[in-house]
Design a protein around this motif. Structure first.
Motif, PDB file in Angstrom:
ATOM      1  N   LYS A  45       0.815  -1.222   0.000  1.00  0.00           N
ATOM      2  CA  LYS A  45       0.000   0.000   0.000  1.00  0.00           C
ATOM      3  C   LYS A  45       0.846   1.269   0.000  1.00  0.00           C
ATOM      4  O   LYS A  45       0.520   2.225  -0.724  1.00  0.00           O
ATOM      5  CB  LYS A  45      -0.956  -0.004   1.196  1.00  0.00           C
ATOM      6  N   PRO A  46       1.963   1.350   0.769  1.00  0.00           N
ATOM      7  CA  PRO A  46       2.811   2.551   0.676  1.00  0.00           C
ATOM      8  C   PRO A  46       3.340   2.783  -0.736  1.00  0.00           C
ATOM      9  O   PRO A  46       3.373   3.927  -1.210  1.00  0.00           O
ATOM     10  CB  PRO A  46       3.947   2.264   1.663  1.00  0.00           C
ATOM     11  N   LEU A  47       3.745   1.699  -1.419  1.00  0.00           N
ATOM     12  CA  LEU A  47       4.216   1.836  -2.800  1.00  0.00           C
ATOM     13  C   LEU A  47       3.075   2.294  -3.706  1.00  0.00           C
ATOM     14  O   LEU A  47       3.270   3.145  -4.591  1.00  0.00           O
ATOM     15  CB  LEU A  47       4.775   0.502  -3.292  1.00  0.00           C
ATOM     16  N   PHE A  48       1.900   1.734  -3.510  1.00  0.00           N
ATOM     17  CA  PHE A  48       0.748   2.080  -4.327  1.00  0.00           C
ATOM     18  C   PHE A  48       0.410   3.564  -4.195  1.00  0.00           C
ATOM     19  O   PHE A  48       0.219   4.267  -5.199  1.00  0.00           O
ATOM     20  CB  PHE A  48      -0.438   1.209  -3.898  1.00  0.00           C
ATOM     21  N   ILE A  49       0.355   4.060  -2.975  1.00  0.00           N
ATOM     22  CA  ILE A  49       0.032   5.470  -2.760  1.00  0.00           C
ATOM     23  C   ILE A  49       1.121   6.375  -3.321  1.00  0.00           C
ATOM     24  O   ILE A  49       0.841   7.358  -4.031  1.00  0.00           O
ATOM     25  CB  ILE A  49      -0.187   5.743  -1.257  1.00  0.00           C
ATOM     26  N   THR A  50       2.387   6.037  -3.021  1.00  0.00           N
ATOM     27  CA  THR A  50       3.499   6.862  -3.501  1.00  0.00           C
ATOM     28  C   THR A  50       3.550   6.896  -5.023  1.00  0.00           C
ATOM     29  O   THR A  50       3.731   7.967  -5.635  1.00  0.00           O
ATOM     30  CB  THR A  50       4.835   6.319  -2.958  1.00  0.00           C
ATOM     31  N   GLY A  51       3.374   5.744  -5.658  1.00  0.00           N
ATOM     32  CA  GLY A  51       3.396   5.680  -7.119  1.00  0.00           C
ATOM     33  C   GLY A  51       2.282   6.490  -7.744  1.00  0.00           C
ATOM     34  O   GLY A  51       2.493   7.205  -8.738  1.00  0.00           O
ATOM     35  N   CYS A  52       1.082   6.418  -7.178  1.00  0.00           N
ATOM     36  CA  CYS A  52      -0.051   7.174  -7.717  1.00  0.00           C
ATOM     37  C   CYS A  52       0.155   8.675  -7.565  1.00  0.00           C
ATOM     38  O   CYS A  52      -0.163   9.458  -8.474  1.00  0.00           O
ATOM     39  CB  CYS A  52      -1.341   6.737  -7.030  1.00  0.00           C
ATOM     40  N   VAL A  53       0.698   9.091  -6.422  1.00  0.00           N
ATOM     41  CA  VAL A  53       0.922  10.519  -6.191  1.00  0.00           C
ATOM     42  C   VAL A  53       1.960  11.069  -7.166  1.00  0.00           C
ATOM     43  O   VAL A  53       1.742  12.101  -7.826  1.00  0.00           O
ATOM     44  CB  VAL A  53       1.352  10.770  -4.731  1.00  0.00           C
TER      45      VAL A  53
END
Length: 308
Positions: free
Chosen positions: A57-65
């Motif tokens: 989830k941290p990677l998912f949020i960071t990548g989307c941002v």
């Protein structure tokens, strides 16, 4: 420095998006295709959001941002470069309005992607689906308005093929993404989750190509030793079409009483070059030329701004 130009925004955005997708897919493959709690009972292929909701989830949020912020900066940079003249400028208010609306829908799509990564499909399934719809609709509508702007630009600047190429690339994106999104939604609502998951991954990969298409828009603004920005070349072409309206020669004095000494001319210069409204002579009191070569000079008379 050309390598720090605005064309880097879509490159950073596409690289981040693709790296995030690959990392999530490889992670799901390496750990043996686990069945996440958010998946249906007969579902074997995980959605992107299923993988993003657990562990990554941290990677998912960071990548989307990073993806969306970089892409939106690319949108805004294109608008600014067109406004300042490094790209060919808009030729009407309607084109500017289309560009602004495209940016607004892109920001809405970005908000949808960031929020769906935060409100994951396991803890907030309904919010997640709503933000997913906002993400897809926002960027599709943004692409529609960009195509409309580039279509109108291409009519005016027919000699810039890059505008037509960018228009067709984005048009192809709209058609493909709409078809894939329809298939994804239909298969998801008919409980064909495995097929829907495959199409979700495909939609995400196609989005990478759409991001990279903005290189076609921003690269023409780069200035290098061998390349002049698109807008500057167009300005030179316009100047060449209209021609130089400036008449050669020294400025005509506005003093009707005699030679204008403030313009830096002397009485000798006035006698040598002649003065408006007087006959060209070879000196004070000399009305006839000394030789035949002066005959042409003597016949010149000035009437206002015209010479006879």
């Amino acid at each position: 420095m050309w390598y720090l130009g605005s064309w880097m925004f879509p490159v950073v955005s596409a690289c981040m998006w693709l790296a995030m997708l690959l990392a999530m897919f490889i992670h799901w493959e390496v750990i043996g295709h686990p069945h996440y709690p958010s998946m249906e009972s007969g579902q074997r292929i995980a959605y992107i959001s299923d993988v993003g909701a657990y562990g990554l989830k941290p990677l998912f949020i960071t990548g989307c941002v990073i993806t969306t912020v970089s892409l939106d900066l690319g949108f805004m940079a294109e608008r600014w470069l067109r406004h300042t003249g490094r790209l060919v400028p808009n030729t009407s208010v309607a084109q500017k309005v289309l560009s602004v609306i495209a940016i607004i829908f892109a920001v809405a799509g970005s908000a949808g992607l960031i929020l769906l990564s935060i409100f994951d499909t396991y803890h907030h399934p309904h919010l997640h689906d709503g933000f997913l719809l906002l993400f897809i609709a926002g960027y599709v509508l943004s692409a529609v308005f960009i195509c409309a702007e580039y279509w109108r630009l291409g009519i005016h600047y027919r000699h810039h093929r890059i505008l037509r190429i960018s228009f067709y690339v984005k048009l192809v994106f709209i058609i493909i993404e709409v078809i894939l999104a329809i298939v994804f939604v239909c298969t998801d609502f008919t409980s064909n989750q495995n097929i829907a998951a495959v199409f979700e991954w495909i939609v995400a990969l196609v989005f990478t190509g759409y991001i990279l298409s903005f290189l076609l828009d921003l690269l023409p603004s780069v200035r290098t030793r061998h390349h002049v920005p698109q807008g500057w070349r167009e300005a030179e072409l316009e100047k060449g079409r209209h021609g130089d309206q400036t008449l050669p020669g020294p400025p005509i004095t506005s003093d009707s009483a005699g030679p204008n000494q403030e313009q830096g001319t002397s009485s000798e210069d006035d006698l040598a070059t002649g003065y408006r409204g007087t006959t060209m002579t070879n000196g004070a009191g000399v009305a006839q030329p000394n030789n035949d070569s002066d005959t042409g000079r003597q016949s010149r008379w000035h009437f206002g701004g015209f010479r006879v």
